[in-house]
Design a protein around this motif. Structure first.
Motif: not given
Length: 327
Positions: A300-310
């Motif tokens: 979940x943390x990785x999704x929030x800080x993904x530079x290509x996404x959120x």
């Protein structure tokens, strides 16, 4: 009948039976708030920082602007530690009706209150503030007119002097066919938030671009039921455009902000302890259930800080009169 994009989107989103008066955002697109409770936890840590910087006032506010379903405010209230919870005054701001079952500790208001001491968060709010679109023609910049029923466009009148000045400063048009979204209404909306902040910090989180890297054809987009659709301002879908956050920052400073930070969600959340780090493999044998939980959180943390996404979202952080009041 063709109208300007600003007028068309105002009606489509906020007019009688407008999209945002009858729909909840979570049904149509996934924000950081809906992606994971980790986002609310990070916002709570930011609130605790602001509270400490203010000297732990008797009452501290948390205002969630463009709240939608009130989920961010509800999660912050639910997770606040007892000492903060006793002083916390949470307000969700939205034009839609109060959601059934929302935590009673969260007030529901149609506009940002005045005299806030604490933290204001506007997550994906500014991108839904209606604005006009300009296109460069052989005769110079012209406002784009749109048929709300079909989305068909044609060149219209010359932008007024204030909008032309905004274009010249923040989004100059070059070749014929280049388009710009005139962000002056967003600047004014953000400045009004800063003006209502007595002491504390305000944060705008949004799709964003900065001077020198504006998209040459604009960013108008539509969303419905979780999918991208043509941006037709007929009230059937969300209509959005990315935000010139640097222009909003300048407007906030004119309104009284004394400290400004422009960054990305990745960097802001990492500063608040969201790293996406995987748990140590040894935990898998020592505590298998705990390892699975920690792995899920890391995802979940990785999704929030993904530079290509959120994680690529822009964060504008502005503060005013930070610190203890003096007599």
């Amino acid at each position: 009948m063709e109208v300007t994009w600003r007028e068309a989107v105002e009606r489509a989103l906020y007019g009688a039976e407008g999209f945002y008066l009858r729909e909840r955002p979570g049904r149509h697109f996934r924000t950081s708030v809906h992606a994971s409770p980790v986002f609310a936890e990070a916002v709570l840590r930011l609130l605790e920082r602001v509270d400490a910087a203010l000297g732990h006032p008797g009452a501290v506010g948390f205002v969630d602007v463009g709240s939608g379903d009130g989920l961010l405010a509800a999660r912050v209230v639910a997770a606040a530690p007892p000492g903060l919870a006793a002083r916390l005054r949470a307000v969700a701001v939205d034009l839609s009706p109060r959601p059934t079952g929302l935590d009673a500790r969260v007030a529901w208001e149609p506009e940002v209150p005045y005299g806030i001491t604490g933290l204001v968060v506007a997550n994906e709010w500014l991108d839904n503030v209606p604005l006009d679109v300009a296109e460069m023609t052989p005769a110079g910049p012209r406002l784009v007119l749109v048929d709300p029923a079909t989305g068909a466009e044609r060149p219209g009148p010359v932008p007024d002097p204030e909008d032309r000045a905004w274009l010249d400063r923040w989004w100059p048009l070059g070749r014929a066919g280049e388009r710009a979204e005139i962000g002056r209404p967003r600047d004014e909306a953000w400045a009004s938030v800063i003006a209502r902040l007595a002491r504390g910090t305000a944060v705008a989180v949004d799709y964003a671009h900065l001077a020198g890297r504006r998209p040459t054809l604009g960013t108008l987009a539509g969303y419905r039921d979780g999918s991208a659709v043509p941006a037709v301002p007929d009230g059937s879908c969300d209509v959005t455009a990315h935000v010139a956050l640097d222009a909003c920052a300048a407007a906030g400073e004119r309104a009284g902000a004394r400290a400004t930070t422009l960054t990305t969600q990745r960097e802001a959340l990492r500063d608040l302890g969201v790293t996406g780090a995987r748990p140590p493999l040894a935990l898998a044998s020592a505590d298998p259930a705990g390892y699975v939980r920690a792995l899920g959180r890391a995802s979940q943390e990785a999704e929030l800080i993904d530079p290509a996404g959120l994680g690529g979202f822009g964060w504008l952080i502005q503060s005013r009169q930070q610190g203890r009041e003096t007599s």
